[in-house]
Design an enzyme around this catalytic site. Structure first.
Site, short mmCIF file in Angstrom:
data_model
loop_
_atom_site.label_atom_id
_atom_site.label_comp_id
_atom_site.label_asym_id
_atom_site.label_seq_id
_atom_site.Cartn_x
_atom_site.Cartn_y
_atom_site.Cartn_z
N ARG A 18 0.83 -1.22 0.00
CA ARG A 18 0.00 0.00 0.00
C ARG A 18 0.86 1.26 0.00
O ARG A 18 0.56 2.22 -0.71
CB ARG A 18 -0.94 0.01 1.21
CG ARG A 18 -2.04 -1.03 1.13
CD ARG A 18 -2.86 -1.07 2.40
NE ARG A 18 -1.99 -1.40 3.53
CZ ARG A 18 -2.18 -1.00 4.79
NH1 ARG A 18 -3.22 -0.27 5.10
NH2 ARG A 18 -1.34 -1.35 5.73
N ASN A 36 -6.28 -2.48 2.43
CA ASN A 36 -6.29 -3.93 2.57
C ASN A 36 -7.73 -4.42 2.71
O ASN A 36 -8.55 -3.76 3.33
CB ASN A 36 -5.51 -4.37 3.82
CG ASN A 36 -4.02 -4.30 3.63
OD1 ASN A 36 -3.51 -4.29 2.53
ND2 ASN A 36 -3.31 -4.27 4.74
#
Length: 91
Positions: A18, A36
């Site tokens: 990320r 996520n």
């Protein structure tokens, strides 16, 4: 402007995916979010011009994190997606 939703599967959680995605997005001027999912995948909402989006998608396919590995990438255009002021990592 292209508005694209992506769901990324593979080794994409616990490897800095990320945060590396945010670095790539900021570099290319892409706005949106990355988060996520409970199933182990990562979801991305992204808004940017055609050329930047093409580069962004390629970098996601190749995994922006050296420790990550993308095994499946679902890409969907979504003209109704809300626009963002910047690119954020969520959760």
């Amino acid at each position: 402007m292209r508005k694209v939703r992506m769901n990324v599967q593979g080794r994409v959680q616990g490897v800095g995916f990320r945060y590396m995605t945010k670095m790539v997005a900021d570099e290319l001027g892409i706005k949106g979010t990355v988060r996520n999912e409970e199933d182990g995948s990562v979801s991305i909402e992204s808004v940017g011009d055609d050329e930047a989006m093409t580069q962004f998608i390629k970098k996601i396919k190749d995994s922006p994190s050296p420790a990550g590995r993308v095994t499946y990438l679902d890409i969907q255009e979504d003209s109704m997606m809300e626009e963002h002021m910047n690119f954020k990592v969520i959760n």
